[in-house]
Design an enzyme around this catalytic site. Sequence first.
Site, mmCIF file in Angstrom:
data_model
loop_
_atom_site.group_PDB
_atom_site.id
_atom_site.type_symbol
_atom_site.label_atom_id
_atom_site.label_comp_id
_atom_site.label_asym_id
_atom_site.label_seq_id
_atom_site.Cartn_x
_atom_site.Cartn_y
_atom_site.Cartn_z
ATOM 1 N N SER A 110 43.354 29.507 36.980
ATOM 2 C CA SER A 110 43.333 30.045 39.078
ATOM 3 C C SER A 110 44.839 29.656 38.847
ATOM 4 C CB SER A 110 42.914 28.173 39.337
ATOM 5 O OG SER A 110 42.903 28.727 41.323
ATOM 6 N N THR A 156 35.287 29.937 44.003
ATOM 7 C CA THR A 156 35.590 31.010 43.108
ATOM 8 C C THR A 156 34.265 31.364 41.843
ATOM 9 O OG1 THR A 156 37.279 32.397 41.629
ATOM 10 C CG2 THR A 156 36.670 29.857 41.108
ATOM 11 N N LYS A 189 30.613 31.696 44.534
ATOM 12 C CA LYS A 189 30.518 32.452 45.834
ATOM 13 C C LYS A 189 29.614 32.531 46.566
ATOM 14 C CE LYS A 189 35.518 34.006 45.419
ATOM 15 N NZ LYS A 189 36.504 35.811 45.813
ATOM 16 N N ASN A 196 34.416 31.544 50.284
ATOM 17 C CA ASN A 196 35.315 31.463 49.038
ATOM 18 C C ASN A 196 35.944 30.301 49.568
ATOM 19 O OD1 ASN A 196 36.987 32.066 51.169
ATOM 20 N ND2 ASN A 196 38.271 33.355 49.766
ATOM 21 N N ASP A 253 38.466 36.587 52.077
ATOM 22 C CA ASP A 253 39.195 37.510 50.701
ATOM 23 C C ASP A 253 39.601 38.818 52.083
ATOM 24 O OD1 ASP A 253 39.199 36.208 48.449
ATOM 25 O OD2 ASP A 253 37.004 37.364 48.299
ATOM 26 N N ALA A 275 31.177 48.704 44.146
ATOM 27 C CA ALA A 275 30.290 47.675 45.044
ATOM 28 C C ALA A 275 29.549 46.888 44.370
ATOM 29 C CB ALA A 275 29.287 49.111 44.691
ATOM 30 N N MET A 290 43.626 46.105 44.301
ATOM 31 C CA MET A 290 43.128 44.664 44.109
ATOM 32 C C MET A 290 43.547 44.626 43.095
ATOM 33 S SD MET A 290 39.682 44.088 45.899
ATOM 34 C CE MET A 290 39.638 44.532 48.010
ATOM 35 N N GLY A 333 47.598 43.990 44.244
ATOM 36 C CA GLY A 333 46.312 42.908 44.850
ATOM 37 C C GLY A 333 47.160 41.424 45.124
ATOM 38 N N GLN A 357 45.179 35.753 51.306
ATOM 39 C CA GLN A 357 43.753 34.913 51.819
ATOM 40 C C GLN A 357 44.260 33.550 51.275
ATOM 41 O OE1 GLN A 357 41.794 33.414 49.097
ATOM 42 N NE2 GLN A 357 43.581 33.386 47.401
#
Length: 284
Positions: free
Chosen positions: A20, A67, A71, A92, A107, A133, A228, A251, A258
């Site tokens: 991360s 993360t 989530k 998140n 987000d 999706a 993104m 992104g 965020q």
Amino acid sequence: MAITGKTTVTGIIGWPVSHSLSPVLHNAAFQALGLDWIYVPFPVAPERLAEGIAGLKSVGVAGFSVTIPHKVAIIPLLDQVTPEAELIGAVNTVVAREGKLTGYNTDGIGLIAAVRDKLSFDPAGKNILVLGAGGAARSAVVSLALAGAAGVTIANRSQDSAAALAQLVAARLPQTRFVTRGLDCLSDAGLMAGFDLVVNTTSVGMAGDSFPGLALSSLKPGGCLYDMVYAPPVTPLLAQARALGIPCANGFAMLVAQGEAAFRIWTGVTPPGGCMEGALAAVL
């Protein structure tokens, strides 16, 4: 900055979590503001999520990011979630106040901030194509609708998944028209001519792949693209947009925005302009 018994602790939970970049963002902002706060990664295995949340709450952590893969699973373990996070179906960001844990989703906030800042794009009254999706798409679809989008078309390899997402949000967001398509629609120049913005929420581009046959050149005059994906910084999709002179962005800005939103939720303070962005750029 010295860590003492008075240092306020925040962090991120995930599995794995060592990759991360969030500690880079938040610790840079804490240091820039001179706040006695720290942000650390907490690896929490899925089967120990309930124990992990109880532990963070019991030791007085002020808040934490969430993360993959937690989530969605974290929601029943929280005391409350914001209406937007509930609608998105994922959290998140969590803040601990007065013994209660409240879940947020920043987000969508990050996406809207990014398209406004980097593309000078206002979703209100616009027609937007969302590629994908999954969880990121759901956040995008909800946030774009809440920002006033007139229409959102969800294009996905599995049209059933796209239809399920559209059905889920349509009843709650009736002011926006939701349409679903298969990915074969991307080569339909006539259809593409109806969109003001294309948003890629999938992982396509991370490995140098792209969307074959995408009629990006047929976008409305002034139309733009938001991808993104931020690594690599220029995906084939972005390269195509640049070659056509279409305004586009990756992104990176969404990741920063965020993070800034989460920082404000925890501290009540806005990070110094460019602080998080600069810290992240130095790493990437």
